[in-house]
Design a protein around this motif. Sequence first.
Motif, PDB file in Angstrom:
ATOM      1  N   GLY A 189      20.432  22.607   0.695  1.00  0.00           N
ATOM      2  CA  GLY A 189      18.522  22.105   0.912  1.00  0.00           C
ATOM      3  C   GLY A 189      18.466  20.658   0.875  1.00  0.00           C
ATOM      4  O   GLY A 189      19.427  19.983   0.150  1.00  0.00           O
ATOM      5  N   ILE A 190      17.563  19.992   1.729  1.00  0.00           N
ATOM      6  CA  ILE A 190      17.304  18.864   1.583  1.00  0.00           C
ATOM      7  C   ILE A 190      15.689  18.614   1.347  1.00  0.00           C
ATOM      8  O   ILE A 190      14.846  19.460   1.475  1.00  0.00           O
ATOM      9  N   CYS A 191      15.319  17.420   0.714  1.00  0.00           N
ATOM     10  CA  CYS A 191      13.951  16.873   0.565  1.00  0.00           C
ATOM     11  C   CYS A 191      13.843  15.662   0.996  1.00  0.00           C
ATOM     12  O   CYS A 191      14.822  14.724   0.820  1.00  0.00           O
ATOM     13  N   THR A 192      12.734  15.182   1.503  1.00  0.00           N
ATOM     14  CA  THR A 192      12.507  13.844   1.974  1.00  0.00           C
ATOM     15  C   THR A 192      11.084  13.310   1.187  1.00  0.00           C
ATOM     16  O   THR A 192      10.248  13.892   0.908  1.00  0.00           O
ATOM     17  N   PHE A 193      11.155  11.975   1.098  1.00  0.00           N
ATOM     18  CA  PHE A 193       9.972  11.262   0.434  1.00  0.00           C
ATOM     19  C   PHE A 193       9.607  10.136   1.282  1.00  0.00           C
ATOM     20  O   PHE A 193      10.384   9.314   1.738  1.00  0.00           O
ATOM     21  N   ASP A 194       8.420   9.692   1.201  1.00  0.00           N
ATOM     22  CA  ASP A 194       7.859   8.596   1.780  1.00  0.00           C
ATOM     23  C   ASP A 194       8.130   7.275   0.667  1.00  0.00           C
ATOM     24  O   ASP A 194       7.360   7.129  -0.215  1.00  0.00           O
ATOM     25  N   LEU A 195       8.940   6.445   1.090  1.00  0.00           N
ATOM     26  CA  LEU A 195       9.390   5.422   0.249  1.00  0.00           C
ATOM     27  C   LEU A 195       8.013   4.266   0.068  1.00  0.00           C
ATOM     28  O   LEU A 195       8.326   3.715  -1.011  1.00  0.00           O
ATOM     29  N   ARG A 196       7.545   4.302   1.187  1.00  0.00           N
ATOM     30  CA  ARG A 196       6.279   3.412   1.295  1.00  0.00           C
ATOM     31  C   ARG A 196       5.253   3.711   0.043  1.00  0.00           C
ATOM     32  O   ARG A 196       4.880   2.781  -0.591  1.00  0.00           O
ATOM     33  N   LYS A 197       5.025   4.969  -0.029  1.00  0.00           N
ATOM     34  CA  LYS A 197       4.207   5.349  -0.873  1.00  0.00           C
ATOM     35  C   LYS A 197       4.545   5.286  -2.468  1.00  0.00           C
ATOM     36  O   LYS A 197       3.871   4.774  -3.309  1.00  0.00           O
ATOM     37  N   VAL A 198       6.144   5.450  -2.518  1.00  0.00           N
ATOM     38  CA  VAL A 198       6.595   5.245  -3.864  1.00  0.00           C
ATOM     39  C   VAL A 198       6.594   3.806  -4.262  1.00  0.00           C
ATOM     40  O   VAL A 198       6.342   3.368  -5.458  1.00  0.00           O
ATOM     41  N   MET A 199       6.683   2.991  -3.216  1.00  0.00           N
ATOM     42  CA  MET A 199       6.734   1.251  -3.475  1.00  0.00           C
ATOM     43  C   MET A 199       5.273   0.819  -3.804  1.00  0.00           C
ATOM     44  O   MET A 199       4.966   0.146  -4.515  1.00  0.00           O
ATOM     45  N   GLY A 200       4.376   1.731  -2.966  1.00  0.00           N
ATOM     46  CA  GLY A 200       2.925   1.238  -3.423  1.00  0.00           C
ATOM     47  C   GLY A 200       2.564   1.689  -4.744  1.00  0.00           C
ATOM     48  O   GLY A 200       1.872   1.086  -5.548  1.00  0.00           O
ATOM     49  N   ASP A 201       3.019   3.142  -5.106  1.00  0.00           N
ATOM     50  CA  ASP A 201       2.448   3.564  -6.416  1.00  0.00           C
ATOM     51  C   ASP A 201       2.960   2.823  -7.886  1.00  0.00           C
ATOM     52  O   ASP A 201       2.793   2.849  -8.749  1.00  0.00           O
ATOM     53  N   GLY A 202       4.487   2.605  -7.201  1.00  0.00           N
ATOM     54  CA  GLY A 202       5.342   2.080  -8.308  1.00  0.00           C
ATOM     55  C   GLY A 202       6.298   3.034  -9.031  1.00  0.00           C
ATOM     56  O   GLY A 202       7.205   2.649  -9.625  1.00  0.00           O
ATOM     57  N   THR A 203       6.015   4.164  -8.892  1.00  0.00           N
ATOM     58  CA  THR A 203       6.723   5.282  -9.804  1.00  0.00           C
ATOM     59  C   THR A 203       6.448   6.588  -9.305  1.00  0.00           C
ATOM     60  O   THR A 203       5.454   6.981  -8.458  1.00  0.00           O
ATOM     61  N   LEU A 204       7.521   7.427  -9.395  1.00  0.00           N
ATOM     62  CA  LEU A 204       7.318   8.906  -9.205  1.00  0.00           C
ATOM     63  C   LEU A 204       7.815   9.709 -10.275  1.00  0.00           C
ATOM     64  O   LEU A 204       9.073   9.614 -10.431  1.00  0.00           O
TER      65      LEU A 204
END
Length: 219
Positions: free
Chosen positions: A12-27
């Motif tokens: 299985g795979i999952c994807t993330f929006d790195l722009r959102k992570v960079m904006g929020d600073g953390t996940l």
Amino acid sequence: MDHDLGKDETLGICTFDLRKVMGDGTLDNVWATLEGVKSGRVLVSMDFSGSGYNDSLATVEEPLTDAPTYNIENPTSHVDTFRRRPVGNQGKIRLNILYDTNKEELKVFVHEAANLPGSDLPDPPDPYVKIYLMPGKKKKKKTEVVKDNGSPMFNEEFDFNIDHEDVPKYYLKLTVVDKKGVFAKSPVLGTVDIYLDNPGLSHGLADWYPLEDLDEDSD
């Protein structure tokens, strides 16, 4: 027979929006649903510190003005730019200089050069050395060309006839030139002036001489 035996299989795979992570600073401790499979989740945490390589590039507000510019229409232009980069204290030439008082003859032994500009290029320079007895450039001699070498060995001797009393009036100018110049005039890899008003000249001067910058070869 299973041809995929021993190979990794995707569960299985999952994807993330790195722009959102960079904006929020953390996940922090987020359950992400796996794609491409019937069911499954994975617990993920990410932290963006903003101190990485990409971040340093993103914070540049103005283009660098001191970096070399390349002409994509002329693929050799960047090679010449590197060959003309400042020599500084890297390029040097090893010489032995002796004045024979009996023959009234100045002997110049050009042994080798080292760390010439362009040594690290895929297509290194074809260096040779021009020796001038100054003032004036009428008495000029030069070594053979050594191909594709940033630290060439020359081991050549050159003689100049000078009256003993006139020796202190002269100096030697040695210029290391790249025969593989892309322009009409070969790019200079470095130069050095050696004055002959030295009392040790009759016993011989043997040393490494650092090369200095010269914009272009005038002859």
